[in-house]
Design a protein around this motif. Sequence first.
Motif, short mmCIF file in Angstrom:
data_model
loop_
_atom_site.label_atom_id
_atom_site.label_comp_id
_atom_site.label_asym_id
_atom_site.label_seq_id
_atom_site.Cartn_x
_atom_site.Cartn_y
_atom_site.Cartn_z
N TRP A 1 -7.10 -4.89 -11.62
CA TRP A 1 -5.68 -4.99 -11.23
C TRP A 1 -5.08 -3.60 -11.04
CZ3 TRP A 1 -2.92 -8.76 -9.30
CH2 TRP A 1 -1.55 -8.56 -9.14
N ASN A 2 -5.43 -2.67 -11.90
CA ASN A 2 -4.93 -1.30 -11.76
C ASN A 2 -5.36 -0.68 -10.43
OD1 ASN A 2 -3.36 -0.85 -14.08
ND2 ASN A 2 -5.17 -0.49 -15.33
N ALA B 1 -1.82 -4.13 -6.54
CA ALA B 1 -0.66 -3.91 -5.67
C ALA B 1 -1.02 -4.10 -4.21
CB ALA B 1 -0.11 -2.50 -5.90
N ALA C 1 4.22 -6.63 -12.64
CA ALA C 1 4.33 -6.62 -11.18
C ALA C 1 5.22 -7.75 -10.66
CB ALA C 1 2.95 -6.72 -10.55
N ARG D 1 0.01 1.77 -3.30
CA ARG D 1 -0.02 2.40 -4.62
C ARG D 1 0.83 1.59 -5.58
NH1 ARG D 1 -1.41 7.52 -5.94
NH2 ARG D 1 -1.48 8.08 -3.74
N ARG D 2 0.35 1.45 -6.81
CA ARG D 2 1.14 0.68 -7.78
C ARG D 2 2.32 1.46 -8.32
NH1 ARG D 2 -0.44 0.82 -13.20
NH2 ARG D 2 -1.91 2.53 -13.44
#
Length: 374
Positions: free
Chosen positions: A115-116, A120, A150, A373-374
């Motif tokens: 997820w990291n 996103a 998120a 980008r997150r």
Amino acid sequence: MLSSTLPQRRLIPHARRRKVLHGIALAVALGVGAFLILPKLAHVGELHAVHGGIAGFRMDSLLGMVTSSPSASTPPARPPPPVRGSCARMLSKELLEKYAVNGTVMITFSDAGMWNLFGATWLANLKTAGINYFVLAVADDKAAALVETAGVSQCFITHDIEVDDLGADFKWGSITWKLHTWQKVLTVRHVHQMGFHVLSSDLDVVWFRDPLSYFTEQYTEADYMVSMDPITTHNPIGDPGPETGVTVSHYMNTGVYFLRNTEGGSALINKWHSIRKEMQLKGMHDQDGLYAYLTRVDKEKIDAPNRITRVVDGGKTKLAQLPATQFQNGYSHCVNKIHNVHKLEPYEAHFVWVWGNNNGKMHRMREHTYFERR
């Protein structure tokens, strides 16, 4: 003529002083900085003196200047905090029904590490594609916290534990990673048993448009439609249908597949589930395990005119392979761009078959402006 003008000229300094003093007193009383209005007061006072010889000061002029003077600046309002999502503590039919479209849900599995890297990007491209029937299966509380941050609520925490160590690094090819892939099989099987068609998508897939009509309206013969690793197609130019020359010998990629809620779909997912322990002992992940079963144990029956092959226990399941022109990998989408040759718009690109593992995947995504980008 001269004597009539001199008194007015002498009046100007005297009028100006008096008006300035009045202005200071009024400015202080009204709480306005005197420096903002003194020049204007003197100017207005002079105009009144010259154009009428008025000794008194006009209050309406002062009020007009006060009301038109700039007010003290106020800091901009802070934007509201982002809405935090909330993952269900377990899978339920009610959760799936809330988001399903035409009896279909997209199931994507994620741990915290993936997820990291890709969360996103996956979310942003789903939104662009207009796909809103997804439900995330998250590995644990750590992954759930990231997903919730998120703003995602279309999620649940899985409880089928296949991995040997929840604290281990989910590195591609590791024992823990291989065991982790079988957890996806268990989750998809649960969703399928609840009565839904399942579109399974890995997190490193970029979706460009909604494929729902492809599966539920245009090509409905097959029980199981799976993407492939080959970077070319046997289809004629411009042919958007499933791959011709279908055979299980073409290596599949289970990062994207559609499992129809039929008896044939049940036969395949139940078989995949039943072989997991045997294949785990042989060191295989879920994709290799299914491929090994279909090519070494099972005997397919190819139906070339209908672009399907019958598999699982004598042909219980009709299997089709998704066209490489529209369901792509990182190489076929970014390098040979087979969709351009066939003048077809792809549905997705699964960013495998790129150099450098996850770093290479993100680099390819950035090159094509898909990465978020997150």
